[in-house]
Every structure is written in C-alpha cells, then in structure tokens.
Scaffold this active site. Structure first.
Site, short mmCIF file in Angstrom:
data_model
loop_
_atom_site.label_atom_id
_atom_site.label_comp_id
_atom_site.label_asym_id
_atom_site.label_seq_id
_atom_site.Cartn_x
_atom_site.Cartn_y
_atom_site.Cartn_z
N GLY A 26 4.31 -5.73 8.05
CA GLY A 26 4.36 -4.37 7.50
C GLY A 26 4.00 -3.26 8.45
O GLY A 26 3.85 -2.13 8.04
N ASP A 27 3.87 -3.56 9.76
CA ASP A 27 3.51 -2.54 10.74
C ASP A 27 4.77 -1.96 11.40
O ASP A 27 5.42 -2.63 12.20
CB ASP A 27 2.63 -3.14 11.86
CG ASP A 27 1.15 -3.00 11.56
OD1 ASP A 27 0.79 -2.28 10.62
OD2 ASP A 27 0.36 -3.61 12.29
N TYR B 182 0.84 -1.20 0.00
CA TYR B 182 0.00 0.00 0.00
C TYR B 182 0.87 1.26 0.00
O TYR B 182 0.71 2.15 -0.84
CB TYR B 182 -0.93 -0.01 1.21
CG TYR B 182 -1.52 1.34 1.54
CD1 TYR B 182 -2.36 1.98 0.64
CD2 TYR B 182 -1.24 1.98 2.75
CE1 TYR B 182 -2.90 3.24 0.94
CE2 TYR B 182 -1.78 3.21 3.06
CZ TYR B 182 -2.61 3.85 2.14
OH TYR B 182 -3.14 5.07 2.44
#
Length: 328
Positions: free
Chosen positions: A283-284, A140
């Site tokens: 992905g955090d 994203y």
C-alpha cells in the site's frame, strides 16, 4: 462559542489546540487517549471518551456552546489498516457518522476534517492537486475518503459545511518545545530516524529501494505540524465567513526520499544513523507530493517552516529533551 476538537490530544490535534489557544478561542477536546496524551494539551477542556458513545457525546454537546468542529479522531496506521480493515471502518467511518449525527441534532453545521494524501493512492500526476483521481491503495486511505464522501452528502441533506484538509507527511515540533510527536507504536519516518539517532533503535528500515525514484526509495512531501495547525484554524475562519465546502491539499510541494530524510537527520543530529533496506510495504505509493496552491490562494495559508532541515531540527530538539515522550 467553542471549537470542539476531536482527537485533540494527538500529535496534530494538540498543535491545533495550541494554535486555537493562542487566538483566545474557547476549546473543547474529545479524546479517548488511546493515542493522545494529556501532557500534550496546552489549553482547552478535555472530555475523555469515544465518539461512538452516544450518551457521552450528548453530554459534550449539551454542556458546551459548540460553534465548529475540527475532527482528527481516527486510527491512522497504514499497515494495521491492511491487516484489520474492520477496526478502521468501525472507528473512522462509524465514529464520524456518530459525530455528524450529533452535530446535526445540536445545530452545529461547520466541520474541518483531517484527511490525508492517502486518498489519492498511486497518483496520476505529480504534484497532486485536489481534482486528481482518488483511488486509495490501503484501507486507511479508503476510510478517510469514505468520511469525506459522508460529509458531502450531509452537506446536501443538512447544509453541513466542511473543509477537508488532505495533508501529506506531518513532522516537526512546537516552537515552545512543550509538545512534539509521540506515538505508540511509532510508525512515522522522522521520529523513527531520530529514535535511531538517540540509540533507542539499532537501525532505521528503508522499505524498498527499487521504486522508480532517483535513489529507489519512496518520496514524500513533508510539512511542519504547526503549519498544518495554522491551516485548520484558517479553515474554521473560512467556514465562519459562510463559505462553501471545499477540499484542500496541504504540503510543501517539495519531495524528499526516505534516504534523503535520513541523510538530513544525520547532518542535523551529528549522529550515525544506520539504515537497513527491507522489502516494500503493502500500500505504499512511490511518490506523494502536493500542490497546495489552492489552500494558499483561498485560505491564505502561508507555511512558515518549509525547510526540511528546520522541520527535522525542531523535531530533534523535542526528542532530545523528551527521549521517552510524554510521561502520562
């Protein structure tokens, strides 16, 4: 002359449409209503369709005198982007290419872009400023960065001026009580916490409590959605003044952990909110906190609702009144 707002029926888009309407601007909205809601629109003329549909977009530009564009339309779920990156590149990146090409064809050369803190990835510095390294940790964020870079090269080739607004965690609801946050599925922390307070969820998941933060949970910077909307309006005005392209962070400069957000929500709602620790999500980043000094200095942006208590209280008012979201 009209402002075209893509994705204008979405959460931040609808608040921006409301802010533009309050100024008396003529507004044209393009939204495919996959995530947006007709009931969220407090003004403007809606065209239901997709940016990738060339015939549809030709009609939008031909039927309206468009002066500037505010571009929200995009898929924005981090987890989904990691499982289906192709969907994100096709909708976000290709959709933006279609929009920019149509703008050039019709002589529209001002665009304000809804970007994200996810372009930074795991930051080198906290707070993050606009000149820090960009290295997204999820697809994203990578697509949003690609969209920014595309605009840069359209500026070089076609003198298309852009303002990219990289914002942090949007939350809260409009002071009128008429619009708020309603995603299907819901992935944002504040509304999920409030859905738990309403008894619509059994618990709130805390994804990881072993980060290098004071309480082990991720830290984020929360900014009221109406303050974000104000920044988009200010960015349009900046471009109308003939200013050059620019990138700005939008945030409060204050970081709150997931556990702190839950505690504040318990205080605001007076409800018991069960929290369950679960494994980290891919992905955090551990900490994302903005320096928005440049936006304050150059755009004249002055957030009016910086207290997280106030942000959550406004969201709670909307969710209590609209427990099932919009009815459209």
């Amino acid at each position: 002359m009209a402002v075209l707002v893509t994705g204008g029926a979405g959460y931040i888009g609808s608040h921006t449409v409301a802010a533009l309407a309050e100024r008396g601007e003529e507004i044209v909205i393009v939204d495919n209503l996959q995530q947006g809601h007709r009931g969220a629109l407090l003004g403007g003329k809606l065209y239901e369709g997709d940016l990738r549909d060339a015939e549809f977009m030709e009609r939008v530009f031909s039927e309206n005198e468009i002066d500037s564009v505010i571009h929200f339309a995009a898929n924005s779920l981090v987890g989904e982007s990691m499982k289906d990156p192709g969907k994100y590149y096709h909708n976000n990146v290709y959709g933006t290419l279609c929009l920019l090409e149509k703008m050039i064809q019709h002589g529209v050369r001002r665009i304000v872009f809804s970007s994200t803190a996810a372009t930074y990835g795991e930051p080198d510095n906290v707070p993050i400023d606009e000149f820090d390294r960009t290295s997204p940790t999820n697809a994203y964020g990578e697509t949003k960065l690609a969209m920014e870079k595309m605009m840069k090269w359209f500026d070089v080739a076609h003198d298309l001026k852009f303002v990219s607004l990289r914002y942090f965690n949007a939350a809260g609801a409009h002071e009128s009580g008429k619009i708020g946050e309603d995603h299907q599925p819901e992935t944002h922390l504040v509304p999920i916490v409030l859905q738990t307070a309403l008894g619509q969820r059994t618990h709130i998941s805390v994804f990881g409590d072993d980060y290098e933060t004071p309480d082990g949970s991720c830290i984020r910077d929360y900014v009221h959605v109406s303050d974000l909307a104000d920044a988009h309006v200010l960015a349009v005005l900046r471009l109308r003044e003939g200013k050059d392209s620019a990138v700005y962070n939008l945030g409060s400069g204050n970081g709150y952990s997931v556990k702190q957000v839950i505690d504040i929500a318990r205080s605001v709602t007076g409800r018991e909110i069960k929290a369950v620790v679960e494994p980290r999500r891919a992905g955090d980043p551990a900490v994302l906190v903005a320096s928005s000094q440049r936006a304050r200095n150059e755009l004249g942006w002055q957030p009016k609702r910086e207290s997280l208590d106030d942000i959550i209280r406004s969201a709670w008012s909307w969710h209590e009144a609209n427990p099932n979201g919009y009815n459209d």
